[in-house]
Design a protein around this motif. Structure first.
Motif, PDB file in Angstrom:
ATOM      1  N   ILE A  83       0.793  -1.124   0.012  1.00  0.00           N
ATOM      2  CA  ILE A  83      -0.128  -0.082   0.030  1.00  0.00           C
ATOM      3  C   ILE A  83       0.793   1.328  -0.011  1.00  0.00           C
ATOM      4  N   ASP A  84       2.085   1.423   0.822  1.00  0.00           N
ATOM      5  CA  ASP A  84       2.827   2.425   0.800  1.00  0.00           C
ATOM      6  C   ASP A  84       3.525   2.511  -0.882  1.00  0.00           C
ATOM      7  N   ARG A  85       3.785   1.450  -1.466  1.00  0.00           N
ATOM      8  CA  ARG A  85       4.231   1.496  -2.687  1.00  0.00           C
ATOM      9  C   ARG A  85       3.227   2.349  -3.669  1.00  0.00           C
ATOM     10  N   LEU A  86       1.817   1.938  -3.253  1.00  0.00           N
ATOM     11  CA  LEU A  86       1.098   2.147  -4.182  1.00  0.00           C
ATOM     12  C   LEU A  86       0.800   3.729  -3.909  1.00  0.00           C
ATOM     13  N   SER A  87       0.914   4.074  -2.652  1.00  0.00           N
ATOM     14  CA  SER A  87       0.413   5.550  -2.604  1.00  0.00           C
ATOM     15  C   SER A  87       1.733   6.438  -3.038  1.00  0.00           C
ATOM     16  N   ASN A  88       2.951   5.856  -2.885  1.00  0.00           N
ATOM     17  CA  ASN A  88       3.998   6.694  -3.512  1.00  0.00           C
ATOM     18  C   ASN A  88       3.970   7.090  -4.939  1.00  0.00           C
ATOM     19  N   ILE A  89       3.338   5.629  -5.622  1.00  0.00           N
ATOM     20  CA  ILE A  89       3.403   6.024  -7.149  1.00  0.00           C
ATOM     21  C   ILE A  89       2.234   6.789  -7.384  1.00  0.00           C
ATOM     22  N   ARG A 211      16.524  -4.606  -7.206  1.00  0.00           N
ATOM     23  CA  ARG A 211      17.104  -3.580  -6.268  1.00  0.00           C
ATOM     24  C   ARG A 211      16.004  -2.616  -5.548  1.00  0.00           C
ATOM     25  N   ASP A 212      15.290  -2.171  -6.591  1.00  0.00           N
ATOM     26  CA  ASP A 212      14.499  -0.889  -5.988  1.00  0.00           C
ATOM     27  C   ASP A 212      13.096  -1.496  -5.619  1.00  0.00           C
ATOM     28  N   ARG A 213      12.769  -2.834  -5.742  1.00  0.00           N
ATOM     29  CA  ARG A 213      11.719  -3.287  -5.029  1.00  0.00           C
ATOM     30  C   ARG A 213      11.782  -3.031  -3.419  1.00  0.00           C
ATOM     31  N   LYS A 214      13.093  -3.430  -3.080  1.00  0.00           N
ATOM     32  CA  LYS A 214      13.366  -3.068  -1.468  1.00  0.00           C
ATOM     33  C   LYS A 214      13.317  -1.665  -1.095  1.00  0.00           C
ATOM     34  N   THR A 215      13.914  -0.744  -2.017  1.00  0.00           N
ATOM     35  CA  THR A 215      13.529   0.802  -1.568  1.00  0.00           C
ATOM     36  C   THR A 215      12.550   1.458  -1.753  1.00  0.00           C
ATOM     37  N   GLY A 216      11.643   0.812  -2.706  1.00  0.00           N
ATOM     38  CA  GLY A 216      10.161   1.034  -2.732  1.00  0.00           C
ATOM     39  C   GLY A 216      10.209   2.096  -3.847  1.00  0.00           C
ATOM     40  N   GLY A 217      11.249   2.586  -4.698  1.00  0.00           N
ATOM     41  CA  GLY A 217      11.237   3.578  -5.678  1.00  0.00           C
ATOM     42  C   GLY A 217       9.983   3.412  -6.754  1.00  0.00           C
ATOM     43  N   SER A 218       9.567   4.404  -7.207  1.00  0.00           N
ATOM     44  CA  SER A 218       8.664   4.367  -8.211  1.00  0.00           C
ATOM     45  C   SER A 218       9.468   4.640  -9.669  1.00  0.00           C
ATOM     46  N   GLY A 219      10.401   4.897  -9.421  1.00  0.00           N
ATOM     47  CA  GLY A 219      11.259   5.365 -10.879  1.00  0.00           C
ATOM     48  C   GLY A 219      10.652   6.700 -11.465  1.00  0.00           C
ATOM     49  N   LEU A 220       9.852   7.624 -10.570  1.00  0.00           N
ATOM     50  CA  LEU A 220       9.372   8.689 -11.087  1.00  0.00           C
ATOM     51  C   LEU A 220      10.361   9.979 -10.418  1.00  0.00           C
ATOM     52  N   GLY A 221      10.861   9.664  -9.427  1.00  0.00           N
ATOM     53  CA  GLY A 221      11.653  10.986  -9.018  1.00  0.00           C
ATOM     54  C   GLY A 221      12.252  11.815  -9.695  1.00  0.00           C
TER      55      GLY A 221
END
Ligand code: ADP
Length: 258
Positions: A83-89, A211-221
């Motif tokens: 859910i955190d991932r989703l809200s981040n995206i 790698r980014d699954r762990k850090t939870g990055g969206s690739g949008l930053g």
């Protein structure tokens, strides 16, 4: 669609020139349309993966996992992370959309030095969980622009430097007052492969997906950062070496000419 027709007018009179302008405009609209479609497709894809994970986890709980306290706790914890991932995206998508439409940006004069200090203050708690120390050096630099946007642009880069650096290391941030204002952000972390450097500013692009699954990055930053710096007629340069670290340099004009 019905936009893919070209107008062909022979000769060199005004109507012929008008038809050329029309065709060029048409091509531009078609390209924008394709990009927009691609963006929606990519965004949907990105949202689907955490949703699929949540679905599986909930189904496993419903199928009996709920009776085991340890399993329930673990699954709920994973659901929470997804859910955190989703809200981040979704948050990043909203930000990008807002940038697209904000023609009447509020332009103000502010001190880049204070802004950098504010960015670091906000990232410090994240940095300290990784035992990363952010060092800053800079004098007062007054520039014109949208402070919130520039804050976001620099924040994203400093956050990455903290995220992709090694524990117990330093991230250095400094500014320089030349013909333009410059902000340097340097880490000694994992670095970026040369072939990926031109692509990291693309929407949803990540160097290493696992790698980014762990850090939870969206690739949008970085695409948000790029959009903001472009709008301020600035530039971003990256120097990086795998295993040695990265240096991001943002150049900004003192006056806003958007
Ligand atoms: P993310 O949310 O995945 O961090 P970004 O758009 O901010 O997305 O960055 C795109 C990619 O660029 C990241 O996934 C990461 O692979 C790479 N990257 C960005 N900054 C750094 C850095 N300082 N060191 C190493 N890799 C980086």
């Amino acid at each position: 669609g019905n936009l893919d027709q070209r107008v062909e007018v022979k000769g060199n009179d005004e109507i012929a020139r008008l038809s050329i302008a029309f065709n060029n405009m048409n091509e531009k609209i078609n390209l924008m349309d394709r990009e927009r479609r691609q963006f929606v497709a990519d965004a949907s894809h990105e949202l689907k993966s955490p949703l699929a994970s949540i679905k599986v986890l909930v189904q496993s709980l419903l199928a009996g996992g709920i009776n085991d306290k340890n399993i329930s706790m673990e699954f709920l914890d994973n659901i929470d992370k997804e859910i955190d991932r989703l809200s981040n995206i979704v948050g990043n998508l909203l930000e990008l959309t807002k940038l697209d439409g904000s023609y009447g940006l509020k332009i103000e004069v502010f001190d880049l030095n204070d802004l950098c200090k504010d960015v670091i203050k906000k990232i410090n708690p994240i940095a300290s969980t990784r035992n990363v120390t952010i060092r800053y050096e800079g004098k007062s630099i007054l520039i014109e622009g949208n402070r919130d946007n520039i804050f976001r642009a620099i924040y994203n880069i400093v956050e990455n430097s903290v995220k992709y650096s090694n524990p117990n290391s330093y991230v250095d941030v400094w500014t320089h007052k030349g013909s333009k204002a410059k902000i340097y952000i340097k880490d000694t972390g994992i670095g970026i492969p040369e072939e990926d450097i031109p692509r990291i500013f693309e929407r949803f692009y990540r160097v290493d997906k696992t790698r980014d699954r762990k850090t939870g990055g969206s690739g949008l930053g970085l695409s948000i950062t790029n959009e903001i710096i472009k709008r301020h007629k600035g530039e971003i340069h990256v120097k990086s070496k795998v295993g040695e670290g990265s240096l991001f340099i943002i150049t900004l004009p003192y006056k806003f000419e958007g």
